[in-house]
Design a protein around this motif. Sequence first.
Motif, PDB file in Angstrom:
ATOM      1  N   PHE A 199     103.576 -72.064 119.760  1.00  0.00           N
ATOM      2  CA  PHE A 199     103.158 -70.699 120.091  1.00  0.00           C
ATOM      3  C   PHE A 199     101.844 -70.300 119.424  1.00  0.00           C
ATOM      4  O   PHE A 199     101.384 -69.186 119.584  1.00  0.00           O
ATOM      5  CB  PHE A 199     104.266 -69.707 119.722  1.00  0.00           C
ATOM      6  N   THR A 200     101.244 -71.230 118.669  1.00  0.00           N
ATOM      7  CA  THR A 200      99.992 -70.888 118.004  1.00  0.00           C
ATOM      8  C   THR A 200      98.946 -71.956 118.264  1.00  0.00           C
ATOM      9  O   THR A 200      98.236 -72.388 117.357  1.00  0.00           O
ATOM     10  CB  THR A 200     100.197 -70.724 116.488  1.00  0.00           C
ATOM     11  N   ALA A 201      98.874 -72.403 119.540  1.00  0.00           N
ATOM     12  CA  ALA A 201      97.806 -73.310 119.980  1.00  0.00           C
ATOM     13  C   ALA A 201      97.754 -74.605 119.188  1.00  0.00           C
ATOM     14  O   ALA A 201      96.693 -75.164 118.976  1.00  0.00           O
ATOM     15  CB  ALA A 201      96.447 -72.605 119.908  1.00  0.00           C
ATOM     16  N   GLY A 202      98.916 -75.088 118.733  1.00  0.00           N
ATOM     17  CA  GLY A 202      98.956 -76.268 117.875  1.00  0.00           C
ATOM     18  C   GLY A 202      99.302 -77.537 118.616  1.00  0.00           C
ATOM     19  O   GLY A 202      99.000 -77.706 119.800  1.00  0.00           O
ATOM     20  N   MET A 203      99.927 -78.460 117.890  1.00  0.00           N
ATOM     21  CA  MET A 203     100.332 -79.755 118.424  1.00  0.00           C
ATOM     22  C   MET A 203     101.572 -80.173 117.633  1.00  0.00           C
ATOM     23  O   MET A 203     101.894 -79.558 116.619  1.00  0.00           O
ATOM     24  CB  MET A 203      99.201 -80.765 118.220  1.00  0.00           C
ATOM     25  N   PRO A 204     102.309 -81.202 118.094  1.00  0.00           N
ATOM     26  CA  PRO A 204     103.518 -81.588 117.360  1.00  0.00           C
ATOM     27  C   PRO A 204     103.204 -81.945 115.900  1.00  0.00           C
ATOM     28  O   PRO A 204     102.182 -82.574 115.612  1.00  0.00           O
ATOM     29  CB  PRO A 204     104.013 -82.816 118.134  1.00  0.00           C
ATOM     30  N   VAL A 205     104.052 -81.514 115.000  1.00  0.00           N
ATOM     31  CA  VAL A 205     103.835 -81.732 113.570  1.00  0.00           C
ATOM     32  C   VAL A 205     105.052 -82.408 112.947  1.00  0.00           C
ATOM     33  O   VAL A 205     106.119 -82.478 113.546  1.00  0.00           O
ATOM     34  CB  VAL A 205     103.576 -80.401 112.828  1.00  0.00           C
ATOM     35  N   THR A 239     100.067 -68.422 122.050  1.00  0.00           N
ATOM     36  CA  THR A 239     100.073 -69.219 123.275  1.00  0.00           C
ATOM     37  C   THR A 239     101.513 -69.350 123.746  1.00  0.00           C
ATOM     38  O   THR A 239     102.413 -69.575 122.939  1.00  0.00           O
ATOM     39  CB  THR A 239      99.502 -70.624 123.032  1.00  0.00           C
ATOM     40  N   ILE A 240     101.720 -69.203 125.045  1.00  0.00           N
ATOM     41  CA  ILE A 240     103.073 -69.311 125.580  1.00  0.00           C
ATOM     42  C   ILE A 240     103.130 -70.569 126.434  1.00  0.00           C
ATOM     43  O   ILE A 240     102.526 -70.609 127.506  1.00  0.00           O
ATOM     44  CB  ILE A 240     103.432 -68.093 126.454  1.00  0.00           C
ATOM     45  N   TYR A 290      95.691 -80.584 129.516  1.00  0.00           N
ATOM     46  CA  TYR A 290      95.995 -81.448 128.373  1.00  0.00           C
ATOM     47  C   TYR A 290      96.401 -80.598 127.166  1.00  0.00           C
ATOM     48  O   TYR A 290      97.401 -80.867 126.499  1.00  0.00           O
ATOM     49  CB  TYR A 290      94.755 -82.283 128.052  1.00  0.00           C
ATOM     50  N   LEU A 291      95.623 -79.521 126.941  1.00  0.00           N
ATOM     51  CA  LEU A 291      95.943 -78.601 125.842  1.00  0.00           C
ATOM     52  C   LEU A 291      97.308 -77.972 126.036  1.00  0.00           C
ATOM     53  O   LEU A 291      98.105 -77.856 125.092  1.00  0.00           O
ATOM     54  CB  LEU A 291      94.888 -77.490 125.792  1.00  0.00           C
ATOM     55  N   HIS A 292      97.561 -77.566 127.275  1.00  0.00           N
ATOM     56  CA  HIS A 292      98.830 -76.914 127.575  1.00  0.00           C
ATOM     57  C   HIS A 292      99.989 -77.890 127.386  1.00  0.00           C
ATOM     58  O   HIS A 292     101.036 -77.539 126.843  1.00  0.00           O
ATOM     59  CB  HIS A 292      98.802 -76.376 129.005  1.00  0.00           C
ATOM     60  N   ALA A 293      99.780 -79.144 127.824  1.00  0.00           N
ATOM     61  CA  ALA A 293     100.842 -80.142 127.679  1.00  0.00           C
ATOM     62  C   ALA A 293     101.167 -80.374 126.199  1.00  0.00           C
ATOM     63  O   ALA A 293     102.316 -80.610 125.831  1.00  0.00           O
ATOM     64  CB  ALA A 293     100.433 -81.447 128.352  1.00  0.00           C
ATOM     65  N   ALA A 294     100.136 -80.273 125.334  1.00  0.00           N
ATOM     66  CA  ALA A 294     100.381 -80.442 123.899  1.00  0.00           C
ATOM     67  C   ALA A 294     101.340 -79.365 123.393  1.00  0.00           C
ATOM     68  O   ALA A 294     102.225 -79.622 122.566  1.00  0.00           O
ATOM     69  CB  ALA A 294      99.066 -80.395 123.127  1.00  0.00           C
ATOM     70  N   LEU A 295     101.155 -78.136 123.899  1.00  0.00           N
ATOM     71  CA  LEU A 295     102.038 -77.041 123.484  1.00  0.00           C
ATOM     72  C   LEU A 295     103.460 -77.290 123.974  1.00  0.00           C
ATOM     73  O   LEU A 295     104.439 -77.087 123.240  1.00  0.00           O
ATOM     74  CB  LEU A 295     101.537 -75.710 124.053  1.00  0.00           C
ATOM     75  N   VAL A 296     103.581 -77.742 125.231  1.00  0.00           N
ATOM     76  CA  VAL A 296     104.911 -78.013 125.782  1.00  0.00           C
ATOM     77  C   VAL A 296     105.583 -79.117 124.974  1.00  0.00           C
ATOM     78  O   VAL A 296     106.768 -79.042 124.632  1.00  0.00           O
ATOM     79  CB  VAL A 296     104.804 -78.408 127.272  1.00  0.00           C
ATOM     80  N   LEU A 297     104.797 -80.138 124.621  1.00  0.00           N
ATOM     81  CA  LEU A 297     105.351 -81.248 123.847  1.00  0.00           C
ATOM     82  C   LEU A 297     105.850 -80.760 122.485  1.00  0.00           C
ATOM     83  O   LEU A 297     106.948 -81.134 122.028  1.00  0.00           O
ATOM     84  CB  LEU A 297     104.272 -82.319 123.668  1.00  0.00           C
TER      85      LEU A 297
END
Lengths: 571, 571
Positions: free
Chosen positions: B316-322, B256-257, B99-106
């Motif tokens: 790339f910094t463990a975030g989420m869409p902004v 994060t990649i 779920y965390l990883h998908a947030a980065l991809v999103l």
Amino acid sequence: MFKRYLPILTWLPHYNGRLGGADLLAGIIVTVMVIPQSLAYAVLAGLPAVVGLYASLLPLLAYTLLGTSRTLAVGPVAIVALMTGAALSGVAAPGTPEYLHAALVLALLSGLILLAMGLLRMGFVANFLSHPVIAGFLSASGVLIAASQAGHLLGIELTAPDLFPRLAELILALPELHLATFAIGGGSLVFLLLLRQYGRPALRRIGLPRSLADLITRAGPVFAVLATTTATWRLELAEQGVAVIGDIPQGLPSLTIPGFDASLWHALLIPALLISVVGFVESVSMGQMLAARRRERISPNQELIGLGGANVAAAFTAGMPVSGGLTRTVINHDAGAQTPLAGFFAAIGIGAVTLFLTPALHHLPIATLAATITVSILTLIDLPMIRQTWRYSRSDFTAMAVTILLTLVEGVEAGIISGVALSIGLFLYRTSRPHSALVGRIADTEHFRNMERHETETASHLALLRIDESLYFANARYLEDTVYDLVAARPGLEHVVLICSAVNLIDASALESLDAINARLKDSRVTLHLAEVKGPVMDRLKRSDFLDDLSGRTFLSTYAAWRELSRPIES
Amino acid sequence: MFKRYLPILTWLPHYNGRLGGADLLAGIIVTVMVIPQSLAYAVLAGLPAVVGLYASLLPLLAYTLLGTSRTLAVGPVAIVALMTGAALSGVAAPGTPEYLHAALVLALLSGLILLAMGLLRMGFVANFLSHPVIAGFLSASGVLIAASQAGHLLGIELTAPDLFPRLAELILALPELHLATFAIGGGSLVFLLLLRQYGRPALRRIGLPRSLADLITRAGPVFAVLATTTATWRLELAEQGVAVIGDIPQGLPSLTIPGFDASLWHALLIPALLISVVGFVESVSMGQMLAARRRERISPNQELIGLGGANVAAAFTAGMPVSGGLTRTVINHDAGAQTPLAGFFAAIGIGAVTLFLTPALHHLPIATLAATITVSILTLIDLPMIRQTWRYSRSDFTAMAVTILLTLVEGVEAGIISGVALSIGLFLYRTSRPHSALVGRIADTEHFRNMERHETETASHLALLRIDESLYFANARYLEDTVYDLVAARPGLEHVVLICSAVNLIDASALESLDAINARLKDSRVTLHLAEVKGPVMDRLKRSDFLDDLSGRTFLSTYAAWRELSRPIES
């Protein structure tokens, strides 16, 4: 009420022997002529050839009862068959019972969609397929159909489903060409092409009347079928590997019930929708053209019901999706059909063939059918139209080119969907950046024209801005930008008049933009006025608070605004 | 070139101490204020609260470099968080590493889409979200967000993902209400609502200056967080079952990649596109509004690049869409931010909190965050706008109502897509049946007006037909019908003049219809003329064969046509 949904009631009471004779003759001619193509299009869809006959029985009766075109002939047609094949191969393997069953479900879904569209009077949906998109789609489909038949013509088994891999496979497999098949297929192809090109003038030259010459030319596929079937039978070519139709169950189709299977219905819903719309557009354009020749009118919404009924009938009689076919309709029309009863007679004729003559079709080579298809789809490829569109409009050409390209590369569904989406998108893009002009007065007249094109009187404190488009969400922001840029560029400005002579609509988004413009201009001490607002637009504005908040006034004409505002005011 | 893509270069050289002081103060205020909502929106998206802080670091720096708005503050925002949660729960279970990883991809996909749109200058795409659709979507999203927080506020675990089952579950589970949690959540909610409603006037009344009163009112969530965290810590409420944030890893996020996984990217592509467009529209509308207040302009296309950069940075910094957030932007603006450097200072401040103060957040109750979210989304629900739209336009209201309904029932993606599709469809439907009018001459003038509304001179052998819409594929057939009906209704007709003053475009489909009309009228011995064709339209017609085939003439004005044709001719 009954007459509206059963157009047969409008013409059957006036029926008489003269009409009956003409319809009967047309029915017989159509019966003979359409057998080869009915078989061929079923094969094109990946179905057993006999399905093409089944789909030419009850569907014709349904259309006779429900259709409004007097000459349209319904049955399997090339494009719909191609789309059917594409849709079915996504859910089952050709030759399996699942594939046959899916064809019935597809016909049922198409029929229900067409009926629903007809009852909801949604014939207008067809208008969203622009001519360039249809022309591009038909041309590309023609190429796809030709490619799909090449293997049959040459006696090579091709497995790649997509166009370019298939062509590559074809080239690599050329050495394995089956000579007897190629002789039949290639021979039929050359015969049909020559007959089409030179048949009519040659027959006229030997003294045949025009109508008979036409008929014989059109009967080319019948001759090809007779000749190659006889040859294959006598020479026992089937044993040498020439693919033939083989055994066809004799007799009328039995009642088939397309069962309900949610996942199958879901998978076929979009294809059925596309088949319905494309089939309807093709059918109704042809119907309108022929009706116009006889000074008759057809009703697009009732045509939807006619085609819908025909497809539902196909679904319950072991058929496949059907539509109004170009070739069969032209044959019917030229053979002198006067009413839809000609279709009824043709259905009886084809029924008789199905009952008694299917053994005779056993030795009919698939290659002959492939040649028939290939020749008939040549009319689909419309190069002059592509050239004309290029010359006339780059934007229309773009939609056409994308449709062609995606149909060839990604298949019929992607092609038609992208074409429609792109042509709508291009139109919206165009309206989202509307033309606008600052106008000035032509001296001594009440006319106002574009300042950049004409010698006009202007005033530096007054801007008369004419917007040449309805104001709606897609161009609301653009309008704001236009006005703000104008105000920024002319510091001495005191009045902005929006001339709304070409504004047929102001939607809620544009109203908000007008509100914002009004407020912002007020901040900058510029007054906003409206001129030449059309009646219905003004009625609607009165329902909002905009006119109360408007810093300036509304003028009936640009001239009235000019008279009032062209002298500088003291502020 | 550099300046175009790095707007920072336009303002940084003129930077000075006065600006720096203002920006620094704004940065500090924003740091304190946005921490509760950053944590809250991460929770709303189903992510660990700290992700909200991470997404408020590097993304702010990226926007500082690339954005054009001087006061827009970027970070996690309510709508984007809601849409993120909806998208992610389709591909992974909340709480899992996937779920965390998908947030980065999103975030990465959104960023890339925004960058691509910016480089292709596609800011205009935002225009296709009409105001009623946006307003409806935001209102419905507000309801969804409130429903998603209700469980947290009451201390009830709800599992149903959809609105109505969730409400049913909530009602059934009400007896299981966790009292301590409810005391905290309900208390915070009441406190925030009261402060919002009465805080400002009350503080002014006790003599505080306006700006300080505003600041304290806005700082409500900060007070709520401080008070409830302290209470929970001191009273050891976490042991009694009050859900708290718990341990947060101390320190800055590591790099994060977001890895490439074709099926995951494919599944998140459409959600990312919707998040990008919705986030952009919200952000740019707000940016434009604030820029207008200070007489500045922002560039929508560069804003796409700014937001795109911010989202890539988040990925790339463990975030989420902004996106640009309403609350944080208003705080930033009101705190006196002068340049994007305020965002830079805020990022440093939030970085410091992340480094040193996360242990203090351990006892922060989730219920407090839920109360913060619930109060802040109340601004999204815009009932007056819904009423206004109903009054102004049924068609706009329909689009709005469908958006609201589908967002509530089927979720955010279905809601926004249907809203856009429907508003475009309604616009196209309207243009597909254009208004047209038979006009006549107002006596003794050169003016021609609708015969039905005005007293006009007419001639029975001459029809002057004004078409109030561009002619394109969707209305081409309608034009044919209109003309044919006209000709059928007036047997004595000799001339039809199409007045094209409101025709801004004739596309290839309409050209074919004009060709067909011309041919058919010729058959009926009626001559077709054109009048008032605009310059660009005429240039294009000259590229086709239409003008050569036209049975009649083209007139510059309706009056010229009238002068020439109003006397009956001998034919």
